[in-house]
Design an enzyme around this catalytic site. Sequence first.
Site, mmCIF file in Angstrom:
data_model
loop_
_atom_site.group_PDB
_atom_site.id
_atom_site.type_symbol
_atom_site.label_atom_id
_atom_site.label_comp_id
_atom_site.label_asym_id
_atom_site.label_seq_id
_atom_site.Cartn_x
_atom_site.Cartn_y
_atom_site.Cartn_z
ATOM 1 C CD GLU A 35 29.311 44.501 -0.039
ATOM 2 O OE1 GLU A 35 29.225 45.705 -0.228
ATOM 3 O OE2 GLU A 35 28.757 43.661 -0.765
ATOM 4 N NE ARG A 63 22.333 41.434 -5.333
ATOM 5 C CZ ARG A 63 23.079 41.088 -4.276
ATOM 6 N NH1 ARG A 63 22.890 41.644 -3.102
ATOM 7 N NH2 ARG A 63 24.057 40.209 -4.419
ATOM 8 N NE ARG A 94 27.949 43.361 -3.240
ATOM 9 C CZ ARG A 94 27.134 42.352 -2.976
ATOM 10 N NH1 ARG A 94 26.375 41.859 -3.932
ATOM 11 N NH2 ARG A 94 27.071 41.831 -1.773
#
Length: 463
Positions: free
Chosen positions: A269, A436, A293
């Site tokens: 990322e 997450r 995400r």
Amino acid sequence: MANAFQTTPVSQLADQYDAIIVGSGGTGLSAAIQANELGLKVAVLEKNEELGGNTNRASSGMNAAETTVQLKNGVIDNVAEFYRETYKDGGKLNDKDMLGYFVYHSAPAISWLAEHGIKLDDITVTGGMSKKRTHRPASMAPIGGFLVKSLLNVVAQQNIPVFNQTKVTKLVKNADGQVAGVEVDANGTAKTISAKAVILATGGFGASKEYMKRYRPDLVDYKTTNQPGATGDGLELAEAIGAELMQMDLIQVHPTVQQDNPHVYLIGEAVRGEGAILVNAQGQRFVNELNTRKIVSNAITALPEHSAYLIFDQGIRDRAKAIEFYDKTGLVEHGDTVEDLAKTLNMDPATLQETVDTWNTAVKNHDDQAFNRTTGMDRGIEKPGFFAIHIAPAIHYTMGGLHINSKTEVLDGNGDVIEGLYAAGEVAGGLHGNNRVGGNSIAETIIFGRQAGMQVALWANRK
């Protein structure tokens, strides 16, 4: 990554330890160091030949709030905001006690690493965060390999034994129903080892077709970013003695994974955090690249090709060192100009050029009118050369797992503590909710690895 480290021969496996740690990733190594420093005799057992588990594959960094590193970089943050954003990004399904412990112990975890000579002095941003919270080495090297190697150095200095090719096959209970040891297959030899406590740090089940079939059949055919050993062993071991599994259907698909080769490569990322954009096959942006995400993955899957391209320049490449590895591996397309790159990607050069120009204006004005992106806008895409990586979503992380409390104690189906059994890291569920945040798993390994080490010391000293 951990090739220089010498594991202990299985012939030296003792019959008894204060604490046995199952798994040699960031969680297991942190737990072992913390427990050892509190006076416990510990051993780390790893089923694979290679040490480090999935931690080796982590590339972005470690999230923390209110750190001195942030202040040195001019970032003024607060822990409450870190909590709120993580809670919101997790669909408000996060265990509040675990999340509270996590955010308030994030800065001390960065300090603890620094005290052990493991310095994370650079910061970047990941999706779902409003501030630069993602700590990484000043070299900007991928966090995972750096962390495993560094933690193993500490383990070596402290003479903590690490046994590889040693698979735990069963958790052993005593007459009082407490976990009091393990049965192992140590490179072909069966052995029972007693212990005052066992810490499961075995990672998730992202490489288990069986668990996918059981909980998420829709993902069975997806590729995975996980190392082959991430098969949910800790879940099986604990479930066999009555531990409760929770949120097992909450599985994260990572949006940017290069999977055109047999080997699957996660593109961290941090590449987007440093300024890269995503475009479709026509060369147009289609999403806020630093949304969660889940949202970014769904946007890519909704495209006709179910894939997209990360576009970036030399300036971004200089800030995300992992790209050097991606390039050596043959994953990066090159162009001297944006038009060159477009031709390589079979896109209309004028369209891609217009997309990049529009983005550069958005960066300059700090106003992304198209998709309201507000982070990862420190630099435009204007410094030659120009690059692209073809990506598509893949199974990345399993948010569900063993039901634990904030003390890392494993709970049974009635919510009662299974005494002597602790779990931390990806094997445990609850912290992340349904999504997450990038940089939170490495933070989890250190924060809850340390917590498990501390709690086991308290338990062992009572016994």
